[in-house]
Design an enzyme around this catalytic site. Structure first.
Site, PDB file in Angstrom:
ATOM      1  N   ALA A 163      32.638  40.779  28.947  1.00 40.67           N
ATOM      2  CA  ALA A 163      33.297  41.687  29.893  1.00 40.67           C
ATOM      3  C   ALA A 163      34.768  41.341  30.080  1.00 40.67           C
ATOM      4  CB  ALA A 163      32.576  41.600  31.239  1.00 40.67           C
ATOM      5  N   TYR A 183      38.029  39.977  27.619  1.00 41.83           N
ATOM      6  CA  TYR A 183      38.082  38.752  26.814  1.00 41.83           C
ATOM      7  C   TYR A 183      37.622  39.051  25.383  1.00 41.83           C
ATOM      8  CZ  TYR A 183      39.145  36.836  31.334  1.00 41.83           C
ATOM      9  OH  TYR A 183      39.765  36.604  32.541  1.00 41.83           O
ATOM     10  N   ARG A 188      32.623  37.339  45.576  1.00 38.99           N
ATOM     11  CA  ARG A 188      33.490  36.828  46.630  1.00 38.99           C
ATOM     12  C   ARG A 188      32.741  36.482  47.913  1.00 38.99           C
ATOM     13  NH1 ARG A 188      37.456  41.777  45.665  1.00 38.99           N
ATOM     14  NH2 ARG A 188      35.422  42.628  45.098  1.00 38.99           N
TER      15      ARG A 188
END
Ligand SMILES: Cc1cc2nc3c(=O)[nH]c(=O)nc-3n(C[C@H](O)[C@H](O)[C@H](O)COP(=O)(O)O)c2cc1C
Length: 393
Positions: free
Chosen positions: A196, A199, A338
């Site tokens: 994803a 990269y 997060r």
């Protein structure tokens, strides 16, 4: 500073109930709930070796039957593009991972290692002999995003990469295979191949980057070839039920765009259906990399009907929309980044409808323990104590 809940106590438990149903991954890995700890780069490794305090960090987020995915971990010395990221290609790295994995297993959690090659998202200063970074193409990241140079200690424009010759690809596939073996040797339960966020694998997949004219460029089948060769090699090495793949069909992070994301990902998922993987992990269009982006009309919902195996969805989930995603069958597992980073006891907080610690972006990639192992558990904060007292009352 905390975020107040909208519901708590039994109302919260009812609202989030779908997240707290058990799930069995292929390979008889039993999960006790549907919340997955996201792969999160934290830049706390030293000399490409994970440090002992990573054991505490991951163990804090481990409870019985929780699936954790490690921070992205490099498959070779050319795979790096960020400071202080760990690897899985030397004996020393494998040895350093062992106590970290053990700490997670002591808490009876399940731990997958994310395997990473950044490709062009790098700088000569990360590369052996200061060589050019490598990619599917010779085009540099052109979106205005920049790379941190460990030499100038500044952000710089991404350099143009060297386009890999097809004859070089088997050696890189082999590095993924060896890194997967190393992960299992370090004790990990499985590996997630990072396909994803712009990269190396994504650089082959997306036609906004891949401009090759050989067997690895052009039509969708050609652009998927490298990803599928990596998956095949890794599956052969460790067993397909121990292998997942992460994809970002829409993100656009690091300038990774495709002109036909549905056709590309449907073809890929149909090929992955033949592999009996642990899971496929898709990133929702509302996030790009580590940040939010405005939502358009795109959705990963159309991929649910294509992929037959376990589907993890990531990006922008909270208690409410996560529970809905499970209840509606949008995905089988929901990945939290997060919020889980800042709340080591996130599943418990969701179940209770408890207030949440706020994440601090300034310490996402900083050194040391701040923002790493010092996010408090619920009972360690004044608000948390107060909240727990209201439940008892
Ligand atoms: C600090 C930070 C580091 C990240 N590192 C990685 C990583 O190593 N590998 C990866 O696939 N995604 C990485 N991501 C993306 C997250 O896995 C996740 O997709 C993203 O945070 C969106 O989920 P969220 O809204 O729950 O945070 C990172 C995100 C953040 C915030």
């Amino acid at each position: 500073m905390t975020i107040a809940p909208t519901t708590h106590g039994s109302a919260a438990a009812a609202a989030t109930a779908p997240l707290f149903t058990p799930y069995a991954l292929p390979g008889n890995l039993q999960l006790k709930h549907r919340m997955v700890y996201a792969p999160l780069t934290r830049c706390r490794a030293f000399d490409q070796i994970p440090q002992p305090n990573a054991a505490q960090y991951y163990a804090q987020r481990s409870t019985p039957g929780t699936l954790l995915i490690s921070e992205a971990t490099c498959i070779s010395d050319r795979a790096h593009g960020y400071p202080c990221t760990p690897g899985l290609y030397t004996e020393e790295q494998v040895e350093a991972w062992k106590p970290i994995v053990s700490a997670v297993h002591e808490k009876e959690a399940v731990f997958f290692a994310q395997l990473w090659h950044v490709g062009r998202a790098s700088h000569q200063h990360y590369q052996p002999n200061e060589e050019q970074p490598i990619s599917a193409s010779s085009k540099a990241v052109g979106s205005g995003e920049q790379v941190f140079s460990p030499k100038s200690m500044q952000m710089e424009d991404y350099p143009a990469p060297r386009q890999l010759d097809a004859s070089e690809l088997p050696a890189i596939v082999e590095q993924y295979r060896v890194a997967a073996r190393n992960a299992l040797d370090a004790g990990f339960d499985g590996v997630e191949v990072h396909g994803a966020n712009g990269y190396l694998i994504d650089q082959f997949l997306k036609d906004g980057i891949n401009d090759r004219t050989d067997d690895y460029g052009g039509p969708i089948e050609n652009r998927c070839r490298f990803a599928l060769e990596v998956m095949k090699a890794v599956c052969e090495e460790v067993g397909s039920e121990k292998v997942g793949l992460r994809l970002s069909p829409f993100g656009g992070f690091l300038d990774a765009h495709d002109s036909h994301p549905y056709a590309l990902n449907i073809y890929l998922l149909e090929e992955l259906n033949k592999m009996n993987l642990a899971y496929v992990h898709l990133i929702e269009p509302r996030v790009a990399g580590s940040g939010d982006r405005s939502e358009g009309n795109d959705s990963i919902a159309s991929f649910r009907s294509v992929y037959n195996g376990t589907l993890i969805s990531a990006g922008g989930f909270n208690a409410e929309n996560g529970a809905k995603a499970i209840a509606s069958g949008h995905c089988d597992l929901v990945c939290y980044g997060r919020l889980f980073l800042a709340n080591p006891d996130l599943p418990r907080r969701f179940q209770l409808g408890a207030p949440l610690n706020k994440y601090d972006r300034n310490t996402f990639y900083s050194q040391g323990t701040e923002g790493y192992t010092d996010y408090p558990f619920l009972e360690e904060t004044a608000e948390g104590k107060q909240f727990l007292a209201t439940l008892d009352a």
